[in-house]
Design a protein around this motif. Structure first.
Motif, mmCIF file in Angstrom:
data_model
loop_
_atom_site.group_PDB
_atom_site.id
_atom_site.type_symbol
_atom_site.label_atom_id
_atom_site.label_comp_id
_atom_site.label_asym_id
_atom_site.label_seq_id
_atom_site.Cartn_x
_atom_site.Cartn_y
_atom_site.Cartn_z
ATOM 1 N N HIS A 98 0.843 -1.197 0.000
ATOM 2 C CA HIS A 98 0.000 0.000 0.000
ATOM 3 C C HIS A 98 0.876 1.244 0.000
ATOM 4 N N GLU A 99 0.397 2.254 -0.691
ATOM 5 C CA GLU A 99 1.058 3.556 -0.700
ATOM 6 C C GLU A 99 0.064 4.606 -0.231
ATOM 7 N N ILE A 100 0.477 5.392 0.751
ATOM 8 C CA ILE A 100 -0.415 6.390 1.338
ATOM 9 C C ILE A 100 -0.647 7.506 0.331
ATOM 10 N N PRO A 101 -1.892 7.835 0.012
ATOM 11 C CA PRO A 101 -2.154 8.916 -0.951
ATOM 12 C C PRO A 101 -1.713 10.261 -0.399
ATOM 13 N N SER A 102 -1.533 11.201 -1.317
ATOM 14 C CA SER A 102 -1.038 12.524 -0.927
ATOM 15 C C SER A 102 -2.032 13.286 -0.059
ATOM 16 N N SER A 103 -3.311 12.904 -0.124
ATOM 17 C CA SER A 103 -4.328 13.592 0.684
ATOM 18 C C SER A 103 -4.333 13.126 2.131
#
Length: 358
Positions: A98-103
């Motif tokens: 998983h990659e944390i979104p910029s928001s």
């Protein structure tokens, strides 16, 4: 009167009282072998042909086959992506699922990196590290955006399966966003194989020798092999031992009977890597013909001859000078007297002359 209508060409006469559906059904007018009116050949051919598959069904089959191929390729890529290889002392990164979104930020997640399900490498909650294993102190860090676990320097004990678990705090009951396993294969280079050859016996025809090959300090467990003039050989004995740092040492021994100069190659294989060394084994040219010791009679005769020769030389040196000096004049008190004595005529000569004169 209206003229009687005739059936169109290619169709049998229409009997009375039959519906249109009955008239269109093949074989509705009796058995297939029964006599047919003129023009019924077209209807017979239509009954004998098999119905063709609808185009939509063929398209669906092709589409399903294509999706299956894509699924197999994607699974293979996923499996390949979950395996990471590294060597001792290097820096390696283990990707999370998983990659944390910029928001959003790491404060909204809980992240757990653990090894073999029982050993927590590190854990984050609300943006802060809440746990870290002591063996990974000063060697691990996690990217706060893509959650990649970085290990540097890599050690042998880091080899194994890792798991990344990501939870979202603001969702219902900290729901799991992803859960994925990553396998890390750690490799340690073996030393260059060392080949030694010891001659155990030799003759004029061949040389017997013991060939040893050894390598140490590698990981994982290796496989040792030997090649003699491009032909594989089987080791007589080989063993693998483990050192205190979980590194392996390997040794192999081979007994050879060499009749000519040959090339021997020893190879150590481990986790797709190979270390090799070659050595030229030379046949010794040392050929000794055994000497037969002389017999006792020969020794005795030789000794007697040598003793006689020594005695002869000794006697000659002792008596030969006296025999020569007896014909010479003896030395007198002075040199002059010696000369006079020598110049005296012999007596026998004088007497002889007188007698001849008488």
């Amino acid at each position: 009167m209206r003229p009687r209508s005739r059936p169109p060409p290619g169709l049998p006469p229409r009997p009375g009282g039959e519906s249109a559906s009955q008239r269109r059904q093949p074989g509705a007018y009796g058995p297939a072998l029964s006599p047919r009116p003129r023009g019924s050949r077209r209807s017979y051919r239509t009954m004998a042909c098999l119905p063709a598959a609808p185009p939509a069904l063929a398209f669906r089959r092709r589409l399903g086959l294509g999706l299956l191929v894509l699924l197999c390729l994607s699974l293979g890529y996923a499996l390949e992506k979950k395996v990471v290889k590294s060597k001792v002392g290097e820096k390696v990164g283990l990707l999370c699922c998983h990659e944390i979104p910029s928001s959003e930020s790491l404060h909204n997640y809980r992240v757990y990196w653990q090894k073999n399900i029982t050993e927590v490498v590190l854990a984050y909650a609300e943006g802060n590290m809440i746990s870290k294993h002591k063996r990974y102190e000063n060697r691990t860090e996690m990217d706060t955006r893509n959650l990649t676990l970085w290990i540097s320097p890599v050690e042998i004990l880091d080899n194994g399966s890792y798991q990344c678990v990501v939870q979202h705090r603001r969702r219902s009951q900290n729901s799991v966003v992803c859960d994925e396993h990553v396998t890390l294969f750690v490799t340690a280079d073996f030393s260059k194989p060392n080949i030694t050859a010891e001659v155990s016996a030799h003759s004029c025809e061949s040389t017997e020798m013991v060939v040893s090959c050894s390598s140490h300090g590698g990981f994982p467990k290796p496989k040792i092999s030997g090649v003699l003039n491009n032909v594989s050989v089987v080791w007589n004995t080989s063993w693998v031992s483990m050192s205190s740092l979980s590194l392996y040492n390997v040794t192999g021994k081979l007994w050879l009977n060499v009749t000519k100069d040959v090339s021997f190659t020893c190879s150590v294989e481990y986790n797709g890597f190979v270390k090799s060394t070659s050595l030229l084994l030379k046949k010794t040219d040392y050929c000794v013909v055994p000497t037969v010791p002389p017999s006792y009679n020969v020794i005795t005769a030789s000794s007697i001859i040598i003793i006689i020769f020594i005695l002869a030389i000794t006697l000659a040196a002792r008596y030969l000078p006296r025999h020569v000096c007896s014909h010479c004049c003896k030395p007198q008190d002075s040199v002059e007297e010696g000369v006079k004595e020598c110049m005296k005529p012999p007596v026998s000569s004088k007497v002889t002359s007188e007698t001849s004169s008488v």
